[in-house]
Scaffold this motif. Sequence first.
Motif: not given
Length: 252
Positions: A84-87, A90-92, A94-103, A110-114
């Motif tokens: 599970p290390i890859t997912i 990616l989850r961590r 995307t979470r950090a990116s959302c926190e930085a951008t206010g998302d 799911e959006r990241c993977v697609v």
Amino acid sequence: LKCKPEDILTFDLQLCDTQPSIIGGACREFIHSGRLDNLAMCYCATESLIETDHSLADETGIRMVALYDHEEVGSGSAYGARSPITIDVLRRVTRASCEATGDDGTDALERCVVNSFLVSADMAHGIHPNFADKHEPGHQPHMHKGMVIKTHCEMRYITDAFSQHVFHECGRRAGVPFQQFVVRSDCACGSTIGPALSVMAGVRGIDVGIPQFAMHSVREMCAVDDVNFAVEHMTGVFEHASTIIGEVDSKF
């Protein structure tokens, strides 16, 4: 080790060739080394990521290199490609990116993977003069001619028409040659971590590599040119793939 034998609780024993790698050939055109499969592609991916740091300001995605253990024995470990290390990473991210951008983070992973693109880079079998009949006449990977794009009808490699176009265009913009390879229909085919990652994460991608001789031998051989081509090609992927994928997706 400067310790008593009874102080050693247990150990892993791995035997390896300690002779240094060398550059050889009449024109110093070949690399002779142990474990080119797959340290050569690990080097090329890492070097290309470093080479593209100057263009990060224009990047719409997140550039990433993942180097896994245990690929040759099935990747079925806590830190192999099937773990599970890859997912988790990616989850961590995307979470950090959302926190930085206010998302708000809704469906962020799911959006990241697609919107991601995977390059599964593992060495390829070059056409050998003693075993030329092991390759299809029109699909013979030659040294000094760039990275090999691997295709298989049963998806032992994850390459498809979309990923071929993206990788082709990245190579064209980088100004490097590349080759196509399809396994002979009556020959068995190995695989890579590409299908495992694609199935687990649902990410689009491609299987590629540079040609070599004596794969899995104690001493392997590849071309100096192809290492340089691979670094340049993967640099092109880091710098152009996001734009190319956006151009394709906007048309369909």
